[in-house]
Every structure is written in C-alpha cells, then in structure tokens.
Design an enzyme around this catalytic site. Structure first.
Site, mmCIF file in Angstrom:
data_model
loop_
_atom_site.group_PDB
_atom_site.id
_atom_site.type_symbol
_atom_site.label_atom_id
_atom_site.label_comp_id
_atom_site.label_asym_id
_atom_site.label_seq_id
_atom_site.Cartn_x
_atom_site.Cartn_y
_atom_site.Cartn_z
ATOM 1 N N SER A 160 -29.498 57.098 -16.006
ATOM 2 C CA SER A 160 -29.242 57.926 -17.189
ATOM 3 C C SER A 160 -27.851 57.707 -17.787
ATOM 4 C CB SER A 160 -29.433 59.403 -16.866
ATOM 5 O OG SER A 160 -28.423 59.858 -15.992
ATOM 6 N N LYS A 168 -22.972 63.144 -15.523
ATOM 7 C CA LYS A 168 -23.255 63.173 -16.971
ATOM 8 C C LYS A 168 -21.943 63.294 -17.743
ATOM 9 C CE LYS A 168 -27.717 63.580 -16.154
ATOM 10 N NZ LYS A 168 -28.575 62.452 -16.217
#
Length: 182
Positions: A41, A78
């Site tokens: 991701s 993230k």
C-alpha cells in the site's frame, strides 16, 4: 607486571563492550526501532520486505509516514494527510485541506507508474467517511501512497493519537534501498 597489564586491558575491553551494549539497547529500544514493511500500500515509497527505522520522539506533521497499531493488533505504515481539526476532501484527484489545495509531490512516482485511467485518488469528503466535517481532537487521517489498493482511513476510519507508535524515518534494508523517507 605484564600479567597485570593484560588483565587491565581485558577489563577495559569488557567495560567498553558493556557500555556499547547498553547504548545499543537504549537506541534500539527507545530511539530507533526497526519495523518491517508488509504489503504494497506504500509502493514507490516503501516496498514489501523493506526494513524501516521508526522514531517515537518527534511530533507528527502532515505528510509524515507513521507506524500505528489498530485495535485488532495489526500494524500499518501510512502517510498522514489530515491532522486534528482539519477538514479533508479530494475532488478531481486534488487534495484540499481546510479549503486549500495541497500539493502531494510524493505521489509523482506512483502516478507515473499507474497506467489506469484517472483519478489516482477517488473523490471523497471527510464527513462522508467519518460522519464529521472536521477531524476530532487527537485523530489523524492517513492514506497509503499506492492509493488504488491501500487499506487506509477511507476504509477503517481515523487513527487515534494513542495508537501511533512512531514516525518512519529511513529504510535501512535491503542495502540497495537505503534512503530517508520523505
């Protein structure tokens, strides 16, 4: 006399070793903590199998890459897009924070490697995702840099400040990927 010098050198070496070990434990345990990257991701910024150094002593700012733990124990890496009190929205592949356009230069490589039709980041407004116009106190909005496949605040909601383990600062392994994270 020579025997005494050898014992003194040996004892000095043991003391240096113990001091080095102590410093290493402090640095490893409290200052720079290794964290493995799993998943894709954050592709183009971080890759599956990278090892990053995380620190937990500096304040989280917009666009920092953070490491946090969800309530189920899963650890994620993230990028912080929204800070407490921010109003966030995406419109026509453009990030707006508190009504102002924000540049995301860290996505340049991702967009150039993505051969799908635009937009790279789908449109949304914060209130559609979390039911509030602004991010609550001590809550952060995070997105993966590989926006098309990332499981992030668009799917699991905001990240509580207490769940942030630290900021990812650098990739140190594999040796061919050593870099500071920006």
């Amino acid at each position: 006399m020579k025997n005494l010098l050898t014992k003194n050198h040996l004892w000095l070496g043991v003391k240096y070793f113990l001091i080095s070990l102590f410093i290493g434990v402090i640095v490893r345990g409290f200052l720079l903590i290794p964290v493995p990257v799993t998943g894709n991701s954050m592709d183009q910024t971080l890759s599956q199998g990278d090892m990053v150094l995380m620190e937990k002593f500096s304040k989280v700012k917009r666009f920092d890459v953070i490491v946090f733990q969800q309530t189920d124990g899963t650890i994620y890496i993230k990028r912080v897009i929204g800070l407490p009190g921010d109003e966030i929205r995406y419109e026509k592949d453009q990030l707006y924070v508190n009504g102002h356009k924000m540049s995301e230069s860290f996505l340049t490589n991702n967009r150039s490697h993505d051969h799908q039709v635009s937009p790279y980041t789908t449109d949304f407004q914060l209130n559609e995702l979390i039911g509030e116009k602004k991010l609550p106190n001590n809550e952060y909005f995070v997105l993966g840099d590989n926006r098309r496949i990332s499981k992030d605040s668009r799917s699991f909601g905001t990240v509580q400040g207490k769940d942030i383990l630290g900021k990812a600062q650098a990739v140190y392994y594999p040796m061919t990927q050593i870099k500071n994270i920006s």
